[in-house]
Design a protein around this motif. Structure first.
Motif, mmCIF file in Angstrom:
data_model
loop_
_atom_site.group_PDB
_atom_site.id
_atom_site.type_symbol
_atom_site.label_atom_id
_atom_site.label_comp_id
_atom_site.label_asym_id
_atom_site.label_seq_id
_atom_site.Cartn_x
_atom_site.Cartn_y
_atom_site.Cartn_z
ATOM 1 N N UNK A 170 0.830 -1.202 0.000
ATOM 2 C CA UNK A 170 0.000 0.000 0.000
ATOM 3 C C UNK A 170 0.866 1.254 0.000
ATOM 4 N N UNK A 171 1.934 1.256 0.787
ATOM 5 C CA UNK A 171 2.845 2.402 0.812
ATOM 6 C C UNK A 171 3.502 2.604 -0.548
ATOM 7 N N UNK A 172 3.870 1.503 -1.192
ATOM 8 C CA UNK A 172 4.505 1.592 -2.505
ATOM 9 C C UNK A 172 3.554 2.186 -3.534
ATOM 10 N N UNK A 173 2.300 1.764 -3.500
ATOM 11 C CA UNK A 173 1.303 2.291 -4.437
ATOM 12 C C UNK A 173 1.123 3.798 -4.243
ATOM 13 N N UNK A 174 0.976 4.213 -3.001
ATOM 14 C CA UNK A 174 0.778 5.635 -2.723
ATOM 15 C C UNK A 174 2.006 6.450 -3.104
ATOM 16 N N UNK A 175 3.187 5.932 -2.817
ATOM 17 C CA UNK A 175 4.416 6.666 -3.117
ATOM 18 C C UNK A 175 4.585 6.915 -4.602
ATOM 19 N N UNK A 176 4.230 5.930 -5.408
ATOM 20 C CA UNK A 176 4.491 6.033 -6.835
ATOM 21 C C UNK A 176 3.295 6.556 -7.628
ATOM 22 N N UNK A 177 2.086 6.424 -7.067
ATOM 23 C CA UNK A 177 0.887 6.826 -7.797
ATOM 24 C C UNK A 177 0.282 8.149 -7.316
ATOM 25 N N UNK A 178 0.224 8.339 -5.999
ATOM 26 C CA UNK A 178 -0.529 9.488 -5.485
ATOM 27 C C UNK A 178 -0.220 9.691 -4.002
ATOM 28 N N UNK A 210 12.517 2.301 -9.317
ATOM 29 C CA UNK A 210 11.911 3.633 -9.279
ATOM 30 C C UNK A 210 10.905 3.737 -8.140
ATOM 31 N N UNK A 211 10.132 2.676 -7.938
ATOM 32 C CA UNK A 211 9.169 2.640 -6.835
ATOM 33 C C UNK A 211 9.900 2.786 -5.509
ATOM 34 N N UNK A 212 10.976 2.048 -5.329
ATOM 35 C CA UNK A 212 11.749 2.109 -4.086
ATOM 36 C C UNK A 212 12.313 3.510 -3.874
ATOM 37 N N UNK A 213 12.808 4.126 -4.929
ATOM 38 C CA UNK A 213 13.336 5.486 -4.825
ATOM 39 C C UNK A 213 12.255 6.466 -4.377
ATOM 40 N N UNK A 214 11.040 6.313 -4.923
ATOM 41 C CA UNK A 214 9.926 7.172 -4.505
ATOM 42 C C UNK A 214 9.594 6.948 -3.035
ATOM 43 N N UNK A 215 9.600 5.710 -2.600
ATOM 44 C CA UNK A 215 9.295 5.399 -1.207
ATOM 45 C C UNK A 215 10.330 6.011 -0.276
ATOM 46 N N UNK A 216 11.591 5.974 -0.690
ATOM 47 C CA UNK A 216 12.653 6.589 0.114
ATOM 48 C C UNK A 216 12.530 8.111 0.102
ATOM 49 N N UNK A 217 12.272 8.667 -1.072
ATOM 50 C CA UNK A 217 12.192 10.124 -1.221
ATOM 51 C C UNK A 217 11.085 10.731 -0.379
#
Length: 225
Positions: free
Chosen positions: A63-71, A208-215
């Motif tokens: 769920x965190x990954x989806x939110x980080x990369x999508x919205x 890219x997803x992981x980078x968004x989650x970290x960012x």
């Protein structure tokens, strides 16, 4: 009145007329869509799926990954994100076409449920009106559930349960961190990022997803590889 001022006024009237006609066309598209299939009927169709998956049946990391990369502003907006839309408008103006949508998860759900993929301005208006309607009648939890049970994950999988079973051979609750972050990146371009089709591109997208989650503070740097 000088020539330059007259030209400015004419351009302003043309733009104003175009905006009005586009909004009217979008409103009609929105009204026609609801008349053909009321919102509650779409919800009933989605929740009636045999393998409808609730949020508590999904790993938190997914769920965190989806939110980080999508919205990432999903829980703070009401179906519309001014910042991302503004960024998209600037790019669209530069490209003289609708090349970027800036859509929220709610707008994406509205598009999946009701509208085709044509990148037309009146369709974006209809999509936004539908997103407001969805936000008015359903909770964020419900909207996210509807979304994850409606999006396409490539390889013939049209919801999170089928995608998890198809790609990993396990129910969504059993996904590990690798699988969760991989699955979260696929809907952006399912035909491109499906691991069945392009495993290397799927892994690039996962990074890219992981980078968004970290960012955005969902995980600490280096927590997932």
């Amino acid at each position: 009145m000088g020539l330059l001022k007259k030209m400015f006024m004419l351009a302003f009237l043309v733009i104003l007329t175009w905006v009005g006609l586009t909004f009217y066309s979008g409103w009609q598209m929105y009204e026609d869509a609801l008349a053909a299939c009321p919102l509650e009927e779409k919800v009933a169709q989605t929740t009636a799926q045999e393998n409808f998956t609730t949020l508590d049946q999904l790993p938190e990391i997914y769920l965190d990954a989806v939110l980080a990369v999508e919205d990432r502003s999903f829980y703070g907006h009401h179906g519309f994100n001014l910042r991302s839309t503004g960024r998209a408008l600037i790019r669209n103006f530069q490209e003289k076409d609708l090349v970027e949508g800036g859509s929220t998860i709610t707008q994406q759900l509205a598009k999946i449920w009701y509208f085709d993929l044509d990148k037309k301005f009146d369709r974006k208006v209809a999509e936004l009106l539908m997103a407001f309607n969805i936000e008015e009648h359903y909770t964020k939890k419900e909207i996210l559930e509807f979304y994850l049970n409606s999006i396409y994950f490539g390889s013939g999988y049209y919801n999170v349960y089928d995608a998890s079973m198809g790609y990993f051979g396990k129910v969504p609750a059993e996904m590990n961190d690798y699988e969760a972050t991989l699955l979260a990146g696929i809907p952006n371009a399912p035909s491109v990022y499906s691991p069945d089709v392009n495993p290397d591109l799927a892994e690039q997208r996962r990074q890219q997803v992981i980078q968004c989650m970290e960012q955005y503070g969902y995980i600490e740097e280096g927590a997932i590889r």
